[in-house]
Design a protein around this motif. Sequence first.
Motif, short mmCIF file in Angstrom:
data_model
loop_
_atom_site.label_atom_id
_atom_site.label_comp_id
_atom_site.label_asym_id
_atom_site.label_seq_id
_atom_site.Cartn_x
_atom_site.Cartn_y
_atom_site.Cartn_z
N THR A 188 36.50 -11.99 -17.33
CA THR A 188 36.53 -13.31 -16.54
C THR A 188 36.29 -13.35 -14.82
OG1 THR A 188 38.95 -12.00 -17.71
CG2 THR A 188 37.62 -13.97 -18.67
N SER A 189 36.12 -12.24 -14.63
CA SER A 189 35.79 -11.98 -13.03
C SER A 189 34.41 -12.83 -13.11
CB SER A 189 35.78 -10.51 -12.73
OG SER A 189 34.59 -9.76 -13.24
N ASP A 190 34.54 -13.38 -11.56
CA ASP A 190 33.61 -14.24 -10.53
C ASP A 190 32.88 -12.82 -10.09
OD1 ASP A 190 33.40 -16.29 -12.14
OD2 ASP A 190 34.57 -17.29 -10.56
N TYR A 191 31.63 -12.43 -9.85
CA TYR A 191 31.11 -11.85 -8.74
C TYR A 191 29.83 -12.33 -9.00
CZ TYR A 191 28.32 -9.79 -12.50
OH TYR A 191 27.75 -8.84 -13.38
N GLU A 192 29.34 -11.65 -6.77
CA GLU A 192 28.13 -11.91 -6.56
C GLU A 192 28.00 -11.01 -5.78
OE1 GLU A 192 30.66 -14.14 -4.69
OE2 GLU A 192 30.09 -15.64 -7.16
N HIS A 193 26.39 -10.26 -6.22
CA HIS A 193 25.82 -8.52 -5.59
C HIS A 193 24.32 -9.28 -5.23
CE1 HIS A 193 28.83 -6.46 -8.90
NE2 HIS A 193 29.73 -7.55 -8.17
N LEU A 194 24.12 -8.52 -4.00
CA LEU A 194 23.09 -8.54 -3.41
C LEU A 194 22.91 -6.89 -3.32
CD1 LEU A 194 20.72 -9.34 -2.74
CD2 LEU A 194 20.98 -10.11 0.06
N ASN A 195 21.81 -6.23 -3.65
CA ASN A 195 21.34 -4.75 -3.80
C ASN A 195 19.77 -4.73 -2.74
OD1 ASN A 195 24.12 -3.49 -4.18
ND2 ASN A 195 22.88 -3.51 -6.36
N ALA A 196 19.51 -4.00 -1.73
CA ALA A 196 18.26 -3.77 -1.18
C ALA A 196 17.79 -2.34 -0.94
CB ALA A 196 17.90 -4.65 -0.29
N VAL A 197 16.63 -2.22 -1.53
CA VAL A 197 15.98 -1.35 -1.23
C VAL A 197 15.24 -1.32 -0.65
CG1 VAL A 197 15.36 0.70 -2.43
CG2 VAL A 197 17.55 -0.33 -3.50
N GLY A 198 14.97 -0.41 0.32
CA GLY A 198 12.95 -0.53 1.19
C GLY A 198 12.71 0.69 0.95
N GLU A 199 11.25 1.10 0.74
CA GLU A 199 11.20 2.84 0.70
C GLU A 199 8.69 2.60 1.55
OE1 GLU A 199 9.57 4.95 -2.44
OE2 GLU A 199 11.35 5.19 -2.76
N LEU A 200 9.10 3.74 2.28
CA LEU A 200 8.06 3.40 3.08
C LEU A 200 7.07 5.39 2.69
CD1 LEU A 200 8.63 2.58 6.46
CD2 LEU A 200 7.73 1.03 5.32
N ASP A 201 5.97 5.43 2.24
CA ASP A 201 5.54 6.25 1.90
C ASP A 201 4.69 6.56 2.17
OD1 ASP A 201 7.52 6.78 -0.84
OD2 ASP A 201 6.70 4.84 -1.87
N ALA A 260 21.33 -0.74 1.18
CA ALA A 260 22.23 -1.42 1.13
C ALA A 260 22.63 -2.81 0.53
CB ALA A 260 21.22 -2.79 2.52
N GLY A 261 23.93 -2.97 0.51
CA GLY A 261 24.60 -3.79 -0.84
C GLY A 261 25.09 -4.50 -0.15
N ILE A 262 26.07 -5.15 -1.16
CA ILE A 262 27.42 -6.23 -0.24
C ILE A 262 27.72 -6.80 -1.52
CG2 ILE A 262 26.42 -6.69 1.85
CD1 ILE A 262 25.81 -9.12 1.29
N ALA A 263 28.84 -7.40 -2.00
CA ALA A 263 29.26 -7.30 -3.01
C ALA A 263 31.03 -8.18 -3.07
CB ALA A 263 28.89 -6.45 -4.00
N ARG A 264 31.00 -9.48 -3.39
CA ARG A 264 32.36 -10.41 -3.54
C ARG A 264 32.46 -9.88 -5.31
NH1 ARG A 264 33.07 -15.32 -0.45
NH2 ARG A 264 33.36 -13.71 0.92
N ASP A 305 0.31 -1.16 -0.01
CA ASP A 305 -0.20 -0.09 -0.14
C ASP A 305 0.41 1.08 -0.05
OD1 ASP A 305 -2.15 1.71 0.45
OD2 ASP A 305 -2.30 1.37 1.91
N GLY A 306 1.92 1.43 1.02
CA GLY A 306 2.29 2.38 1.21
C GLY A 306 4.20 2.17 1.09
N ASP A 307 3.89 1.50 0.68
CA ASP A 307 5.63 0.50 1.22
C ASP A 307 6.29 -0.52 0.35
OD1 ASP A 307 4.20 -1.68 1.10
OD2 ASP A 307 5.42 -2.20 3.44
N SER A 308 8.07 -0.49 0.06
CA SER A 308 7.80 -1.34 -1.52
C SER A 308 9.09 -2.17 -0.74
CB SER A 308 7.69 -1.16 -2.91
OG SER A 308 9.05 0.32 -2.49
N LEU A 309 9.67 -2.87 -1.35
CA LEU A 309 10.86 -3.64 -1.21
C LEU A 309 11.24 -4.40 -1.74
CD1 LEU A 309 12.76 -4.92 1.15
CD2 LEU A 309 11.75 -6.63 0.99
N SER A 310 12.78 -4.31 -3.16
CA SER A 310 13.31 -4.45 -3.80
C SER A 310 14.24 -5.68 -3.03
CB SER A 310 13.29 -3.59 -4.46
OG SER A 310 14.19 -3.84 -5.89
N LEU A 311 15.04 -6.32 -3.75
CA LEU A 311 16.23 -7.59 -3.22
C LEU A 311 16.17 -7.52 -5.15
CD1 LEU A 311 14.85 -9.77 -1.58
CD2 LEU A 311 15.98 -7.68 -0.38
N GLN A 312 17.91 -7.04 -5.56
CA GLN A 312 18.79 -7.35 -6.64
C GLN A 312 19.93 -8.36 -6.63
OE1 GLN A 312 19.07 -4.03 -6.69
NE2 GLN A 312 16.69 -2.77 -7.40
#
Length: 159
Positions: A92-105, A115-119, A70-77
């Motif tokens: 030729t590089s391996d990677y793992e990325h996780l980004n998350a965005v939360g929004e309250l309207d 927030a994000g983490i990456a390797r 209703d007034g919020d959203s959550l995105s995981l990428q």
Amino acid sequence: MTRRRWALLYCLLCAAMFKTEPVEAGVWDIEPVLGVAAEYSTNPALLYVPHTSETDGALLINVPTTYHGDGDSLSLQPSFRFANKSGYSSLTSDYEHLNAVGELDTELGTLTATAGIARDSSLYYTYSLNGSAGVRRDTTSADLAWTHQFTERLSFNSD
């Protein structure tokens, strides 16, 4: 003794039912992407001497998932790349990325948390160690932003 436990459990369950709020429906979006990338070079080092060709390949996986309420959203990428070997090419590089965005309207404001983490396993040049070294880079990031509208002409932003 057993009846007391059931009576206590029943009382706790009734108390929890009075505390609950009505359920609001939301929409989930998932857009998975599976890809393959390849690169072929006949002379990767640009040498004038006899050389061998080089072929690189990688598997790319992205699974962005978003919830809109209703007034919020959550995105995981989450996104991943798995290569067939390591090297200096970005392919030729391996990677793992996780980004998350939360929004309250609300009617007068928005609160956004990111927030994000990456390797990443890319190689980089360091001339003190025979010209190259393989390293794993771990990164984290976070951000919090708040916007509030006091009046039509007066607002407050914080990031």
